[in-house]
Design an enzyme around this catalytic site. Structure first.
Site, PDB file in Angstrom:
ATOM      1  CB  THR A 135      -0.929   0.009   1.219  1.00  0.00           C
ATOM      2  OG1 THR A 135      -1.719  -1.182   1.215  1.00  0.00           O
ATOM      3  CG2 THR A 135      -1.848   1.212   1.215  1.00  0.00           C
ATOM      4  CB  ILE A 149       3.715  -1.543   5.887  1.00  0.00           C
ATOM      5  CG1 ILE A 149       3.718  -0.691   4.618  1.00  0.00           C
ATOM      6  CG2 ILE A 149       4.381  -2.887   5.659  1.00  0.00           C
ATOM      7  CD1 ILE A 149       2.828  -1.209   3.496  1.00  0.00           C
ATOM      8  CG  ASP A 166      -7.976 -13.673  -6.052  1.00  0.00           C
ATOM      9  OD1 ASP A 166      -8.745 -12.748  -5.724  1.00  0.00           O
ATOM     10  OD2 ASP A 166      -7.612 -13.859  -7.235  1.00  0.00           O
ATOM     11  CD  GLU A 203      -5.066  -9.255   2.897  1.00  0.00           C
ATOM     12  OE1 GLU A 203      -4.474 -10.216   2.408  1.00  0.00           O
ATOM     13  OE2 GLU A 203      -4.522  -8.436   3.647  1.00  0.00           O
ATOM     14  N   GLY A 204      -8.447  -5.223   1.100  1.00  0.00           N
ATOM     15  CA  GLY A 204      -9.528  -4.968   0.149  1.00  0.00           C
ATOM     16  C   GLY A 204     -10.760  -4.470   0.872  1.00  0.00           C
TER      17      GLY A 204
END
Length: 379
Positions: free
Chosen positions: A125, A156, A241, A364-365
């Site tokens: 990020t 982080i 994923d 994480e999204g």
């Protein structure tokens, strides 16, 4: 369709829960209040065999799968999410080495993790590139046999306490597509030119270390490239994923822990001379909490099972993370409400669960990104 866990999986599940029950309570409030990383807990988790369980046996790990990872993460998060991260996130970023690393990289770095000799971080990020991963601008330029890295990262996990990090860098700026410009590179966190600054004042998961990192002419051997140059974006998308299963399990565990606290409190607390648990409105609320938790558990276990059986399903994993994150926020809100004013003070653990829960809809999204991932696969 068999929903029964194997004996080995039950053993992992039991080990993690018993470990958290014993080791977390003495540190939970202190690490939260002082924003302190629990090194002692991490070391004990390594000794207990709870760190790096997905690392193959030939590199010092037990070679367990995503189901075992989900079970362990759930049980640790059930007691404390921040402390649980000290164990499950100690390998964060190293999954890319498992997936794409060279044999030399695997032999060099992976055995350090379950042995408690190193902590990893994923330096992905950036201040202007969160959800827009392809917008990452940190550069890695070839110079002789090295890459020279310049740029900055933020938010982080393990940033100030890690020994190594896997950094996402632009290596092929002239590539026609943004998604073909990046690579993943292993960086020694103690390399000259790296500045690490701890981020203070987080709402939750305060036991987990979070940092800003700056790279100024940091030299890294080109042999530290993970996989093929220019494939970093796709490697990282595959990583996310997979790891969404772990984050979804954090939400599941935290929600179950909040329900545990609520059940204990409403049986002990009396109003108008009777326990709160005798109130039908409370019973209905508890029933809905338990139902949402079980729904989250089923979708997460299905996602983990599919991943372990060669059927990794990005849409299902996104559903699991999105739903588990929302469930954690919703359940902790209801559990705190049942505690009344007592839930608002830090003597009671539920307020920490409440603060910790929100990150599960963000990192994480963000949940909006999860919805995009799901929607794209509906057509």
């Amino acid at each position: 369709m068999d929903f029964e866990l194997s004996e080995e999986q039950k053993a992992f599940q039991s080990l993690a829960y018993k470990f958290a029950l014993k080791e977390f309570p003495p540190f939970a409030q202190e690490c939260d209040r002082e924003e302190k990383y629990p090194r002692e807990v991490w070391q004990k988790a390594c000794e207990a065999g709870l760190v790096g369980i997905a690392i193959p046996e030939e590199y010092g790990g037990p070679g367990a799968g995503w189901m075992e990872t989900a079970l362990i993460t759930e049980q640790l998060s059930r007691i404390d999410l921040g402390l649980g991260l000290a164990a499950v996130a100690a390998t964060f970023g190293a999954e890319n080495i498992i997936n794409y690393g060279s044999e030399e990289q695997k032999k060099t770095y992976l055995p350090l993790l379950p042995a408690g000799k190193a902590i990893f971080a994923g330096a992905y990020t950036e201040p202007n590139a969160g959800s827009d991963v392809a917008g990452t601008s940190t550069r890695a330029v070839k110079d002789g046999s090295d890459y020279v890295i310049n740029g900055s990262k933020t938010f982080i996990t393990n940033g100030t306490i890690c020994d190594y990090m896997v950094a996402l860098c632009v290596t092929n700026p002239e590539a026609p597509k943004k998604t073909q410009r990046h690579s993943l590179i292993i960086v020694d966190a103690k390399s000259p030119g790296i500045t690490r600054m701890k981020i203070h004042g987080k709402m939750g998961i305060r036991a987990s270390d979070t940092a800003e990192i700056t790279f100024e002419d940091v030299r890294v051997p080109q042999k530290n490239l993970v996989g093929k140059e220019g494939n970093g974006f796709y490697q990282l998308m595959h990583f996310f994923d997979q790891t969404r299963i772990m984050v979804a399990s954090q939400g599941l565990g935290l929600a179950q822990g909040a329900l545990d606290l609520a059940l204990k409190y409403v049986q002990e607390r009396k109003t108008f001379g009777i326990p709160l648990a005798a109130n039908q409105a409370i019973q209905f609320q508890l029933a809905e909490m338990a139902t949402r938790i079980e729904l989250a558990r089923n979708i997460i276990y299905k996602a983990a099972w599919k991943a372990d059986n060669g059927q990794l399903d990005p849409a299902l994993n996104a559903m699991a993370k999105f739903y588990a994150g929302e469930t954690a926020v919703w359940v902790t809100d209801k559990a705190l409400q049942m505690h009344g004013g007592y839930g608002y003070i830090d003597e009671y653990d539920i307020q920490r669960f409440y603060r910790d829960a929100k990150i599960l809809e963000i990192y994480e999204g963000a949940k909006e990104i999860e919805k995009i991932t799901i929607a794209k696969r509906l057509f």
